[in-house]
Design an enzyme around this catalytic site. Structure first.
Site, PDB file in Angstrom:
ATOM      1  N   PHE A   1      43.591 -22.100  18.679  1.00  0.00           N
ATOM      2  CA  PHE A   1      44.679 -22.928  18.159  1.00  0.00           C
ATOM      3  C   PHE A   1      45.991 -22.161  18.058  1.00  0.00           C
ATOM      4  CE2 PHE A   1      43.913 -20.700  14.471  1.00  0.00           C
ATOM      5  CZ  PHE A   1      43.131 -21.269  13.486  1.00  0.00           C
ATOM      6  N   GLU A   2      47.051 -22.873  17.736  1.00  0.00           N
ATOM      7  CA  GLU A   2      48.446 -22.394  17.828  1.00  0.00           C
ATOM      8  C   GLU A   2      48.807 -22.019  19.259  1.00  0.00           C
ATOM      9  OE1 GLU A   2      50.058 -22.989  15.386  1.00  0.00           O
ATOM     10  OE2 GLU A   2      48.818 -22.772  13.606  1.00  0.00           O
ATOM     11  N   GLY A   3      48.224 -22.712  20.216  1.00  0.00           N
ATOM     12  CA  GLY A   3      48.411 -22.369  21.620  1.00  0.00           C
ATOM     13  C   GLY A   3      47.378 -21.338  22.026  1.00  0.00           C
TER      14      GLY A   3
END
Length: 942
Positions: A405-407
């Site tokens: 997550f968060e890219g």
């Protein structure tokens, strides 16, 4: 002495994102943990105390998705001001700097589920409204979000658009009344989705323009789905969201229509910065767990912390923490410097966007180094790290999602060189000038920098790594627009840039301070020793992927001129780091999380007793234990099942008025012992057992208050010499007045003649089904006959294995009874005799009774064939050496166990603790002296 900036080439350009690639090492000062203000340190301590006193006490309830406790914790964090650090003061927040915000995030990283819940609320959930909302939206939502009265969530991903956020399919269309948007679609993997009140949702207006909206829980047509079953972070809420003709007011539009990507990507940059801060806290916690375990676990006669490979793991983890911490606060400090005290949302977003390269670098390095650190600390735990009894197992599972997550890390690796090339093409980064300067240096090696002084070899290695990146980037740029499709080249350049930023940061921090120079220099040497080799390898990989076979060798020779192998004795560097880690209990860095070497003690209030850790504050909770003879209301992690030991044990006064809980440990190491069965489950003769065992609530799971004094110690707990004397005198071992069944039992014993037959005056083990005769020590024959037959048809026999007087032995031999066999009492039936022999109860040696003894394998197999099916549970234990009533006996009780973590003499282990009445059956139990008594270091639970 600290290196001064004037000793190094000065920085020629203002500090901007990516400038670390072009400035000399140490030429530009930046924020480091040594420069934190008192207020910033105070916020960190406040956050750390909150996690220890509140979050850790309820972490077990997270797994069951107890939304109420999560909301309560968020509200308490809001009362402390931890939620409003990034919220402007006029809207109920504190409006503090980004360094303080990162410190608060680091302080919450003790538990992965809580850190995720906290970060989703304070970061990606609240900041879009704080930075892009209208004045009306801020006044409506921010005060409640800063105080914790409402919880925020961020909804970007969909089932068909994860990394491709702009490919969202959720659609909003303006309704006929012109005052609402009708939304249809769904979102996936939304943190806090199950209980949040305010959602920042990204969708497409008319299916084309990417836009953000604020959607509240309770909106008609909007709902959250079931909780996802996850590998880790099982205590956080992760659900899908569904929209079926949901009507959203036009006033909930966030920002401008079609500009949602600016909100999404800038907020993700903030999320990546905070993830790096969470990673710092998680790495520190993992190092503490691994170092403390290594210092106490013994193998081959010494602690494993003394083995070279274990020490290498600890040193590498410490060096990575030192580098990651430096990178995190360097970037956040640069954002604060760019803001210059201004708090306008547009300026804040511009500052964050300026350092987007550093944000992606820290997301990659923080998540991967944290995973590597936790993996190595789990390896130090060995098999114990693979079971849920140790928290490192949970950390391993929780950590894995950080690279997603968060890219994803793959996306961030593509972004790092992509942003560098884009800024260079716009003239915002001197990439072309640096490449031209590099070609001049290659033509005349005298232009290469030759640092001298402190850490000269490491500084030269960092400078050469910067040139290696520039050399590889020059050839990669020749691919032109095709470079965007060559992801392996971009990833190699990104990895090289990560190593450059790490070395530049760690050296700049170390050269700027003279505090603990030996330790800091060792950390730098150990990290740079490996980092510069990784940078060279990735630059070489990029060149090999770009150039054709006929040209690659020549360019690799040029690249080799930019790399000089520097021999470093890794053992020397390691030995300068590890002793400091072990001495500090695993903490590293200027701001360290709480040490976990706390001593378990007990304070005795007027009402009842509570276990507590001096450095932690616990919420009082009930303790349950099946089959316990006495239960103690205690406060422990989550109030779950904890150790309940002893029978009405009293507490002895300790230092400072505290009372140490007197706990009888069955073994110094872990043993698979069990709690005893309730008496009514043990045999039909349970009614003759001790009254404390026959209480009505014993079979259930109900709380019992701590009782006054200890029960009188059973005869089986007497020392061996007292039991021998009692057998010789046909007496019963009795404890002197005041001596009780605590850890100190065994002092003040005497052999006392019995007033009569002690029918049934035994301990719990004596009443197990098929476990042998009653414990009647030295009863005369007439009284034994008067006592009636036992359940097997024989008379009552002696306890403890004594054979009576020498004359009695001679009479038995004269009657032809063989030695070493079970002597049947009067009236015993032959069918029962075979079963009794099969049970393994026999006389051995010089006539002493050894209880259960495992026979030879051949005899055991032969006897098993002859034992009727009705008596199969009478077979001897398979381990050998067990005594009657041993808690390891599979007939001795249920499987519900309670565990304590303890240490003695620097060695930590686990033990499953049974009630004292069952432990009393262990006359061979070692009772440690007060000086050697184990020190309890934490409650594990069940």
């Amino acid at each position: 002495m600290a290196e001064q900036a004037q000793d190094l080439p000065p920085a020629e350009l203002p500090d901007r994102g990516g400038s670390f690639l072009f400035d000399p090492v140490g030429a530009r000062p930046f924020v480091t943990p040594e420069k934190f203000t008192d207020d910033q340190r105070l916020f960190f301590r406040t956050g750390a105390d909150f996690t220890k006193s509140e979050v850790m006490a309820h972490r077990e309830r997270f797994v069951h998705h107890d939304y109420r406790i999560l909301r309560e914790l968020i509200a308490k964090a809001g009362d402390l001001g931890l939620l409003g650090v990034d919220v402007p003061e006029e809207f109920g927040g504190l409006g503090l700097d980004k360094v303080t915000s990162m410190l608060v995030a680091e302080s919450q990283a003790v538990d992965g589920s809580w850190a995720t819940t906290f970060g989703a609320h304070t970061g990606i959930g609240t900041l879009p409204i704080a930075l892009f909302g209208t004045a009306e939206q801020k006044a409506r939502y921010l005060p409640d979000l800063a105080s914790g009265r409402k919880v925020a969530a961020y909804a970007l991903s969909e089932a068909g658009s994860g990394s491709d956020a702009l490919g969202a399919k959720t659609v909003a269309r303006l309704a006929e009344d012109g005052r609402h948007y009708v939304v249809n679609g769904s979102k996936m993997w939304i943190t806090n989705g199950g209980f949040a009140d305010v959602y920042v949702v990204f969708l497409k207006v008319d299916g084309e323009r990417f836009t953000a909206f604020i959607i509240e829980r309770g909106t008609p047509g909007f709902s959250s789905g079931r909780e996802e079953e996850k590998l880790g972070l099982r205590g956080s809420s992760t659900t899908p969201l569904a929209f079926e003709d949901a009507r959203i007011p036009t006033g909930n539009l966030l920002g401008e229509i079609g500009k949602g990507h600016k909100i999404a990507f800038n907020i993700l940059n903030v999320g990546r910065l905070k993830l790096a801060a969470f990673a710092v806290g998680g790495m520190k916690w993992a190092l503490q767990a691994g170092a403390s375990y290594a210092a106490e676990r013994k193998q081959f006669g010494r602690t494993i912390a003394g083995f070279g490979l274990i020490r290498e793991k600890l040193a590498r983890a410490a060096a990575q923490i030192y580098a990651n911490e430096t990178m995190c606060y360097r970037a956040s400090g640069a954002i604060d410097e760019a803001l210059g005290g201004r708090s306008a949302p547009g300026q804040a977003m511009a500052a964050v966007e300026e350092y987007a390269i550093e944000a992606s670098i820290m997301k990659v390095s923080g998540s991967e180094w944290m995973f590597q650190t936790i993996d190595e600390m789990l390896q130090i735990h060995g098999g114990n790290g693979f079971v849920s009894d140790y928290p490192i197992e949970r950390a391993y599972r929780d950590n894995r999602v950080n690279r997603i997550f968060e890219g994803t890390n793959e996306i961030n690796r593509l972004l790092i060189p992509g942003m560098i090339f884009k800024r260079a093409m716009k003239g915002e980064m001197p990439l072309m000038e640096a490449v031209a300067r590099l070609e001049e240096e290659l033509s005349d090696p005298r232009h290469f920098p030759a640092p001298v002084g402190r850490l000269a070899a490491e500084r030269r290695g960092a400078e050469m790594a910067k040139r290696q990146f520039l050399f590889a980037a020059k050839w990669a740029a020749r691919l032109g627009p095709a470079l965007e499709q060559r992801q392996e080249v971009l990833a190699a350049l990104a990895d090289c840039a990560v190593e450059v930023y790490a070395m530049d940061s760690i050296l700049g921090r170390t050269l700027a301070t003279d505090h603990l120079p030996g330790l800091r220099d060792a950390l730098c040497r150990f990290f740079c020793m490996e980092s510069r080799e990784r940078a060279f390898d990735r630059a070489r990989t990029a060149i090999c992927a770009v150039l054709p076979e006929g040209e690659v060798r020549e360019q690799l020779e040029q690249l080799a001129r930019l790399h000089q192998f520097t021999p470093v004795n890794s053992a020397d560097a390691r030995e300068a780091i590890v002793p400091a880690i072990l001495e500090a209990g695993g903490s590293i860095g200027a701001v360290a999380t709480c040490t976990f070497s706390c001593t378990l003690s007990a304070r005795r209030p007027e009402s009842d007793s509570h276990l507590l850790l001096p450095m932690h504050r616990f919420v009082r909770g009930a303790v349950w234990a099946r089959g316990a003879c006495a239960e103690l209301g205690v406060g422990a992690f989550g109030g779950g099942p904890a150790a309940v030991v002893g029978s009405r044990q009293s507490s002895g006064t300790g230092r400072g008025g505290r009372r140490a809980v007197r706990i009888l440990l069955l073994r110094h190491r872990a043993l698979p012992t069990r709690l005893s069965r309730p008496p009514e489950d043990q045999s039909r003769f349970a009614r003759r057992a001790d009254p404390a065992l026959r209480r009505a609530g014993h079979a259930g799971r109900g709380p019992v208050r701590a009782q006054g004094r200890d029960a009188a110690a059973p005869p089986a707990l007497a020392p061996a010499r007292v039991r021998r004397r009692a057998r010789q005198r046909r007496a019963v071992p009795r404890a002197a007045d005041g001596d009780r069944a605590g850890p100190g039992a065994g002092r003040g014993w005497r052999a006392e003649a019995p007033p009569g037959v002690l029918a049934g005056a035994g301990v719990a083990g004596a009443w197990h089904r098929h476990r042998g005769p009653h414990l009647v020590a030295g009863a005369p024959p007439a009284q034994r006959r008067a006592a009636g037959p036992d359940r097997r048809g024989g008379g009552v026999r002696q306890a403890g294995g004594g054979r009576g007087s020498a004359a009695a032995r001679r009479r038995r031999r004269a009657r032809g009874r063989p030695r070493g066999r079970v002597a049947l009492a009067r009236g015993a039936r032959p069918a029962r005799r075979d079963a009794r022999r099969a049970s393994g109860v026999r006389r051995c040696g010089r006539g002493r009774r050894r209880g259960l003894r495992d026979p030879q394998p051949a005899q055991r197999a032969d006897r098993a064939r002859r034992v009727p099916a009705a008596h199969r549970d009478e077979r001897a234990l398979a381990g050998g050496g067990h005594r009657r009533g041993d808690p390891a006996d599979p007939l001795a009780g249920g499987r519900k166990t309670a565990k304590l973590r303890f240490s003695r003499g620097g060695s930590r282990g686990e033990t499953r603790v049974a009630p004292l009445v069952e432990a009393a059956q262990r006359p061979d139990l070692e009772r440690p002296s007060p000086a050697k008594r184990p020190r309890i270091t934490g409650v594990i639970g069940t």
